[in-house]
Design an enzyme around this catalytic site. Structure first.
Site, PDB file in Angstrom:
ATOM      1  CB  SER A 237      83.234  83.785 -16.005  1.00 27.77           C
ATOM      2  OG  SER A 237      82.543  84.030 -16.955  1.00 27.77           O
ATOM      3  CG  ASP A 463      86.393  81.406 -22.401  1.00 26.67           C
ATOM      4  OD1 ASP A 463      85.035  81.317 -22.388  1.00 26.67           O
ATOM      5  OD2 ASP A 463      87.013  81.240 -21.229  1.00 26.67           O
ATOM      6  CG  HIS A 491      83.639  79.879 -19.479  1.00 24.55           C
ATOM      7  ND1 HIS A 491      84.389  81.010 -19.866  1.00 24.55           N
ATOM      8  CD2 HIS A 491      82.779  80.462 -18.527  1.00 24.55           C
ATOM      9  CE1 HIS A 491      83.838  82.007 -19.117  1.00 24.55           C
ATOM     10  NE2 HIS A 491      82.953  81.692 -18.252  1.00 24.55           N
TER      11      HIS A 491
END
Length: 523
Positions: A237, A463, A491
């Site tokens: 991320s 996602d 995610h």
């Protein structure tokens, strides 16, 4: 939750409820995977990130020459601290202390070096992530590397940014973020201003020196202190933004880099927030499609009905917050956050179905629990510095999306077009940096990292927090980028038990053999 995005975090480990044994971690589901970069409409012009000089500046020699002293941590891992300059442009102007933890290699494989891990955020503690997730990494990887978690500057145990008390954070999370009139708009602005003022008062000069560029330079200091010529790294991320920044600044020192759940550094704050809103819309559609096939789905029997019932629930809670099993009532903003939280991972979908069932019956306990989990609120009402660091880094890395409520109001239609259910919320969330006390030092940029070894970028098609198009764009920018596409939900992808993704990434980490660009992995 957010990097280019203000208000939502991007960290895979930040999604509460994540399986600690699994290193956590858009476009329509029917979109064919592609390895080419796809610019996002509305992005501001982005300039290339230029590398730093290859040599170590004389003014930084003392920092690069430190000796690490590892001590046993409370959890059984080893911990150390080291110094870095507060301001790299003025190394003699004072320094700050950073904390790292490691799980030494078990010696079962030929040692490669250290593998730095970052779970995202910005604001996620890499030390806590290491302690929770190290055991879930591949046995070969654990044998070949010392796994290392470095809390970035301003985060966790590394000179943390401070802002609000727990009680004031409770009030902050409850403020209406979709104002219907001037009074509610004024209340939101006041809340954003109070947050910014509290951070300035509690954090002082540090607030101007928690940028991603500075954190990437800190990682290079640690790389040298660990004795590695090149940086080996897994970032999830926001950790992909940090890793890509490192690659752009130090391309010759790139070892084996994995960027999972990629961010697109070329986007400005408006485009980033708007496209992320679209990512959560895609995730909601996937949840709704699954839910309506089940008996007792709380949002109906068709996908259209699911969206209508969600909107109606939010509207009802906006008018009358729901009672919970505590003295706190569930507000619309917390209800929205609770739904968003459950979009991060499929294993949270059953909890969301139960929470929505209860909320429609007048009990907000389940959605408040999900909202609290998003913010990492502890049972005693305290909060970690996750959200404080998140805002501080975001507001420094990019100029604010909006300067005043009128700017948000003009942008709301575009946000709602991207995301009918979450767009308005995310447009108003992006106002917060407009009141920040420190001017942004970063800007949209592309990362080429010319001459770097192959860099693996992983993108998940549905996602919610880092839309798949971002991974396509980053892989296309990087001269040596190799894109892995995971046609799945949730995610991030690596470490979530997909044999195709995990096998390709582990092979790369252990042998240096990068997958072919465009590898596609089915759910």
């Amino acid at each position: 939750m957010a990097g280019a995005v203000t208000g939502l975090l991007l960290g895979g480990c930040s999604a509460p409820g994540a399986d600690p044994a699994s290193p956590p971690s858009s476009g329509p589901a029917s979109a064919p995977p592609s390895s080419s970069a796809r610019p996002v409409a509305g992005a501001a012009p982005a300039t290339p990130l230029e590398p730093l000089p290859a040599g170590i500046p004389a003014a930084l020699a003392g920092y690069y020459g430190q000796k690490l002293s590892w001590q046993s941590c409370d959890t059984g891992f080893e911990c150390t601290t080291f110094k870095v300059p507060l301001d790299y442009a003025n190394p003699g102007g004072g320094d700050i202390s950073l904390t790292a933890a490691r799980r030494p290699s078990d010696g079962s494989s030929k040692r490669i070096g250290s593998l730095l891990l970052n779970p995202g955020g910005p604001g996620g503690s890499a030390v806590e992530y290491l302690e929770a997730a190290a055991g879930g990494y591949d046995t070969g990887v654990r044998g070949a590397y010392d796994l290392v978690g470095l809390d970035p500057r301003g985060v966790g145990r590394s000179s943390p940014v401070g802002c609000l008390s727990g009680e004031r954070m409770d009030a902050y999370t409850a403020v209406d973020i979709t104002p219907d009139d001037q009074a509610e708009t004024d209340a939101l602005v006041k809340s954003d201003q109070e947050f910014a003022d509290a951070c300035r008062q509690a954090s002082g000069d540090l607030l101007g020196h928690v940028s991603t560029v500075e954190a990437a330079r800190d990682m290079d200091v640690l790389r040298a202190l660990l004795g590695d010529d090149q940086l080996h790294y897994v970032g999830k991320s926001y950790g992909t933004y940090l890793g890509a920044t490192y690659a752009g600044l130090f391309p010759a020192r790139v070892g084996r880099l994995v960027l999972d759940g990629a961010m697109d550094p070329s986007l400005d704050s408006v485009a980033g927030n708007r496209t992320q809103a679209g990512g959560f819309e895609t995730a909601w559609a996937a949840f709704a499609k699954d839910c309506v096939k089940r008996d007792g789905c709380p949002v109906g029997t068709t996908e259209q009905q699911a969206g209508e019932r969600l909107d109606a629930l939010f509207k009802s809670i906006d008018s009358q917050p729901l009672a919970t099993n505590s003295d706190r009532r569930l507000t619309e903003s917390q209800a929205t956050t609770g739904v968003i939280e459950a979009m991060y991972a499929e294993f949270l979908w059953p909890e969301l179905r139960s929470a929505l069932t209860d909320a429609r019956a007048g009990d907000g306990t389940g959605l408040l629990k999900l909202s609290d989990s998003y913010y990492n609120r502890a049972d005693d009402g305290s909060y970690p510095n996750l959200m404080f660091a998140n805002m501080a880094v975001n507001c420094l890395d990019l100029p604010a999306a909006f300067a005043a409520p009128a700017d948000v109001q003009r942008a709301v239609p575009d946000f709602e077009q991207a995301s009918p259910h979450f767009g308005r919320d995310m447009a108003w969330m992006a106002l917060a940096c407009g009141y920040w006390s420190v001017a942004a030092t970063g800007a949209p940029h592309t990362v080429r990292a010319a001459g770097a070894a192959p860099i693996v970028v992983v993108g998940t098609v549905r996602d919610p927090a880092t839309p798949y198009a971002w991974a396509q764009s980053l892989a296309g920018q990087l001269e040596s980028g190799r894109l892995i596409t995971y046609d799945g939900d949730g995610h991030t992808a690596y470490g979530r038990h997909n044999a195709c993704v995990d096998g390709a990434v582990n092979r790369y980490l252990l042998t240096g053999q990068a997958p072919d660009n465009g590898l596609s992995c089915a759910k």
